[in-house]
Every structure is written in structure tokens, then in C-alpha cells.
Design an enzyme around this catalytic site. Sequence first.
Site, PDB file in Angstrom:
ATOM      1  CD1 TRP A   1      18.893 -33.904 -18.198  1.00 46.15           C
ATOM      2  CD2 TRP A   1      17.851 -33.629 -16.237  1.00 46.15           C
ATOM      3  NE1 TRP A   1      19.673 -33.084 -17.423  1.00 46.15           N
ATOM      4  CE2 TRP A   1      19.051 -32.895 -16.223  1.00 46.15           C
ATOM      5  CE3 TRP A   1      17.014 -33.599 -15.129  1.00 46.15           C
ATOM      6  CZ2 TRP A   1      19.462 -32.152 -15.111  1.00 46.15           C
ATOM      7  CZ3 TRP A   1      17.416 -32.867 -14.033  1.00 46.15           C
ATOM      8  CH2 TRP A   1      18.620 -32.144 -14.037  1.00 46.15           C
TER       9      TRP A   1
ATOM     10  CD  GLN B   1      10.305 -43.392   3.611  1.00 45.51           C
ATOM     11  OE1 GLN B   1      10.387 -44.446   2.987  1.00 45.51           O
ATOM     12  NE2 GLN B   1       9.252 -43.103   4.381  1.00 45.51           N
TER      13      GLN B   1
ATOM     14  CD  GLU C   1      -1.598  -2.348   1.916  1.00 45.01           C
ATOM     15  OE1 GLU C   1      -2.473  -3.000   2.503  1.00 45.01           O
ATOM     16  OE2 GLU C   1      -0.388  -2.662   1.918  1.00 45.01           O
TER      17      GLU C   1
END
Length: 367
Positions: free
Chosen positions: A172, A300, A54
Amino acid sequence: MIDEDQRHMAHALSLGRRGMGKCWPNPSVGCVIVKDGRIVGRGVTAPGGRPHAEPQALAMAGPLAKGAMAYVTLEPCSHYGKTPPCCDALIEAGVARVVAALADSDPRVSGQGFERLRQNGVEVTTGILAQEAMHDLAGFFLKVEQGRPWVTLKLAMSLDGRIATATGESQWITGPAARRAVHALRNSHDAVMVGGGTARADNPALTVRDMGAVQQPVRVVVSRRLDMPLMSNLAQTAKEVPVWLCHGPDLRPETRDAWTGLGAKLFPCHLSQGRVDPHSVLQALGQAGLTRVFCEGGGQLAASLLVADLVDELQVFSAGMALGAEGQPGLGALGVDRLADAPRFELVDVTVDGRDVRHVWRRNAAI
């Protein structure tokens, strides 16, 4: 007026999204000042949380703020912290109307900002694009109300749910476009989190790359004994980009001293069934100020978060390849015997990133 309010609030929300991951522990708020249908001021919470949106928008508007309308994604603050209250700044600037998406759940503010504005003759409208704002600010609300950050879990997997071959090869599975999307997601979160197994196996940097000069997220590793190499990428860059380590209560003093000497910050956490308890981890991270955490595994840690019902959003990247049963699964054991007990999410978006498909799932699609 409703359509105009929504249009300007959408603009304010877009501003707020630019600050995601940069201004914790404060929320990333957007503000737009409108005078006679023209935008005269814009602001977003600055990096580090101050100044707020603001006063920045009011500074840009200058004298044009008098009689103007202010569109803010969250209730203007009404308390004195390190900066004066934003509602007072709006009042002093002569703003005639404030339109807010949501009330602040922080007890120091909740409803009091709106009340002070009204008491000083400012018209207040609330609830504009509230659902969109609720999603954007969900991490801040979770930290205030539950003491923990929003958790986004990323999974990049083959069609059959594998994250690596049997030998551990994973780079990848997904293509360049998906990997760039992951960096954008890192950039919009306060922290990137992995388990100790991933830190050992992949030696990741966990930084945002190829997106220009950005404020890097905190890098978090969850490991009971912190048995990661001290010559790893994370260890050797801990003084440059923050590394936070969530460990068990039985950490060896020499291990603690080695990591703190490298510049890491340590968080002792409780154990659950012999592993670092995910509730304890997130409470520690929330207490430290984090509002949005991006978890990148491994299996995990991802499973423990899902079992504990602590995953708010899933970002799943699926590649067009199959690795078979001998491949490493994307998730560890969940202990699900019945379908009724399986973690469930609602689909909110599907996009194509290059050669891969991204599915976005949330626990609650309304957030």
C-alpha cells in the site's frame, strides 16, 4: 433569528449528509422541526429515496408540528409522484414557517413548493446556508440540469505522483487511516467507478468495508471490450452488489451474454478517439439515476475525465515516499502543451490522515 436559523439549518444539513449515497435518484434532504426553541422532529430521505425527509420529521413531531418551524435543506416537493407532495404534508400539519436552504431546480417543483406554502399562510424563508447546501446537493442539481452525476476523483500517490512501482506494486502506498477515509468516501457516493485496466490489474471488490452494515455503492467499470476475467471479484459478486459496465458499441455478443448472465448491467456508450467517451458514460449513469460517482482510476480513465472537464472534486492522498520516474504515473497523458491549457482546481481543504496528507480541490470552490 438569523443565528438560530443557521444553527437549525446546519443540523438539517448534517442529517442530509447521512443519506448521501443511499437515496439516489432522489437528493438526500434533511429536515428539522422546531417548536418553541426545541427540536421535536427530525428526518432524512430514506434509502431508495422514499419516504422524503419532511413526512418523517412530521411523523416524529406529531401534534407538536402545529405552529412549529420546519428547516429543510431543499424546497419541499409540490408534485404527486409515488408519494404525496411534501409541501401539502407541511400545510396539513399546521407548520407556521418553513426555512429552506435552496430552491429545487427540478421543473416539476422549482418555486412551486414555496408558492403553495405561501398561498396557504405559511411563512417562507430561503437562502439559509445556501452555499453549504449547494455543495451537498450538487450531484442532484447536475443530474437535473446537465444529465450527469457529480464526479469525485480520488488519487492516492507518492510525493512524486506515482501510483505504483515499475513492476506494478501498489499495496500500500498510503496508510490505514487514508484507506479508511477512502471507504468513508465510497460510502457517501452512489457508485464507485474504475477503468478496465484497474479492474484487470487489481481485481478490486470496490465495496465499503469496516464501516458496519451499509448500503453498498454501485460498482462501475468503464471498458471498451469488457476484457476482464469472468472469475474476478466483481464478476463473481455481481448478483450480490450491483455491477454496471460501460462499454463500446462494438462489444462481442458472447461477452455481453457472459456478463449479463453473471448479473451485471450493461451500458453501451459512444467512442471518442478509440476509447469509451467519458461524456457518454456520465450521461448514461445520470439517466440511470446516479447523482454522485466516486472514481478511483486508473490513470487513463482519470485523464479522460480531466481532459473532458468532468471532474468536480479531487481527493488527493499524498504519501511520504518517492518512487521515481520509473514508477507508474497517477494520470495518463493529458496532451497539455501550455500551462494555460492545464486543468485547474481550487484548494478547499487540507487534512492529515494518519501518516498521509489529503488535499481536497474543486473546480469551483463556491460549490
